[in-house]
Design a protein around this motif. Structure first.
Motif, short mmCIF file in Angstrom:
data_model
loop_
_atom_site.label_atom_id
_atom_site.label_comp_id
_atom_site.label_asym_id
_atom_site.label_seq_id
_atom_site.Cartn_x
_atom_site.Cartn_y
_atom_site.Cartn_z
N PRO A 106 0.84 -1.20 0.00
CA PRO A 106 0.00 0.00 0.00
C PRO A 106 0.87 1.25 0.00
N GLY A 107 0.31 2.34 -0.49
CA GLY A 107 1.04 3.60 -0.51
C GLY A 107 1.36 4.06 0.89
N LEU A 108 2.54 4.54 1.08
CA LEU A 108 2.94 5.04 2.40
C LEU A 108 2.83 6.55 2.40
N ILE A 109 2.00 7.07 3.26
CA ILE A 109 1.83 8.51 3.39
C ILE A 109 2.42 8.89 4.74
N ASP A 110 3.49 9.62 4.69
CA ASP A 110 4.23 9.91 5.91
C ASP A 110 4.06 11.37 6.29
N ALA A 111 3.19 11.62 7.24
CA ALA A 111 3.03 12.97 7.77
C ALA A 111 3.90 13.05 9.02
N HIS A 112 4.98 13.75 8.93
CA HIS A 112 5.90 13.79 10.06
C HIS A 112 6.44 15.21 10.23
N CYS A 113 7.16 15.38 11.31
CA CYS A 113 7.82 16.66 11.55
C CYS A 113 9.19 16.39 12.16
N HIS A 114 10.03 17.37 12.08
CA HIS A 114 11.33 17.30 12.73
C HIS A 114 11.16 18.04 14.05
N PHE A 115 11.20 17.30 15.14
CA PHE A 115 10.80 17.84 16.43
C PHE A 115 11.63 19.03 16.89
N TYR A 116 12.92 19.02 16.62
CA TYR A 116 13.74 20.15 17.05
C TYR A 116 13.29 21.43 16.34
N GLY A 117 13.12 21.34 15.01
CA GLY A 117 12.67 22.51 14.24
C GLY A 117 11.27 22.94 14.63
N LEU A 118 10.39 21.99 14.89
CA LEU A 118 9.03 22.30 15.31
C LEU A 118 9.06 23.03 16.66
N GLY A 119 9.87 22.55 17.58
CA GLY A 119 9.98 23.19 18.89
C GLY A 119 10.53 24.61 18.79
N GLN A 120 11.54 24.79 17.94
CA GLN A 120 12.11 26.13 17.74
C GLN A 120 11.06 27.08 17.15
N GLN A 121 10.28 26.58 16.22
CA GLN A 121 9.25 27.42 15.59
C GLN A 121 8.18 27.80 16.60
N LEU A 122 7.82 26.90 17.49
CA LEU A 122 6.79 27.19 18.49
C LEU A 122 7.26 28.19 19.53
N LEU A 123 8.57 28.33 19.70
CA LEU A 123 9.10 29.29 20.66
C LEU A 123 9.19 30.71 20.09
N ARG A 124 9.04 30.86 18.79
CA ARG A 124 9.11 32.18 18.16
C ARG A 124 7.73 32.84 18.18
N VAL A 125 7.77 34.18 18.26
CA VAL A 125 6.54 34.96 18.21
C VAL A 125 6.40 35.53 16.80
N ASP A 126 5.21 35.41 16.25
CA ASP A 126 4.95 35.95 14.92
C ASP A 126 4.48 37.39 15.08
N HIS A 127 5.32 38.36 14.73
CA HIS A 127 5.02 39.79 14.86
C HIS A 127 4.14 40.30 13.73
N ARG A 128 4.08 39.54 12.66
CA ARG A 128 3.43 40.05 11.44
C ARG A 128 1.92 40.03 11.50
N THR A 129 1.32 39.27 12.35
CA THR A 129 -0.13 39.21 12.37
C THR A 129 -0.72 40.47 12.96
N LYS A 130 -1.84 40.90 12.42
CA LYS A 130 -2.50 42.11 12.90
C LYS A 130 -3.61 41.71 13.86
N LEU A 131 -3.79 42.52 14.84
CA LEU A 131 -4.87 42.32 15.79
C LEU A 131 -6.15 42.90 15.21
N ILE A 132 -7.14 42.08 15.06
CA ILE A 132 -8.42 42.53 14.50
C ILE A 132 -9.44 42.55 15.61
N ILE A 133 -10.04 43.72 15.81
CA ILE A 133 -11.04 43.85 16.89
C ILE A 133 -12.38 44.14 16.29
#
Length: 109
Positions: free
Chosen positions: A82-109
């Motif tokens: 059967p076809g192998l569908i591999d949804a994976h992540c590289h945990f170190y890079g994922l952790g580093q990305q989660l520690l960053r703050v995204d400044h570009r998003t605008k606050l919509i009120i």
């Protein structure tokens, strides 16, 4: 008016007929097919229609289905997995990305 109703009735009758169910685009025979179902069973034949597997089983079961195909392949005992569908992540890079703050998003009120 009667002609229109007769024509409408004819169209409805024709559109309600069942389509040919015993057709496939591709049949593969004489293979070692690993199904990866709950029993991890193997099969020797399969049929595909519109990009979807419509039959997996033995050669005898395939003949009993009376399927017709545009193309038939003799796999000569080769393996099919059967076809192998591999949804994976590289945990170190994922952790580093989660520690960053995204400044570009605008606050919509």
């Amino acid at each position: 008016m009667k002609k229109i109703l007769s024509l409408l009735a004819l169209v409805l009758i024709i559109s309600c007929q069942e389509k040919e169910q015993n057709t496939a685009d591709l049949i593969i025979e004489n293979a070692q097919i690993y199904t990866v179902n709950k029993d991890f069973s193997t099969a020797t034949a399969m049929a595909v229609k519109d990009g979807k597997v419509v039959f997996v089983g033995s050669q005898e079961d395939l003949k009993a289905q009376n399927l017709k195909a545009a193309k038939t392949i003799d796999a000569s005992g080769k393996f099919i997995y059967p076809g192998l569908i591999d949804a994976h992540c590289h945990f170190y890079g994922l952790g580093q990305q989660l520690l960053r703050v995204d400044h570009r998003t605008k606050l919509i009120i």
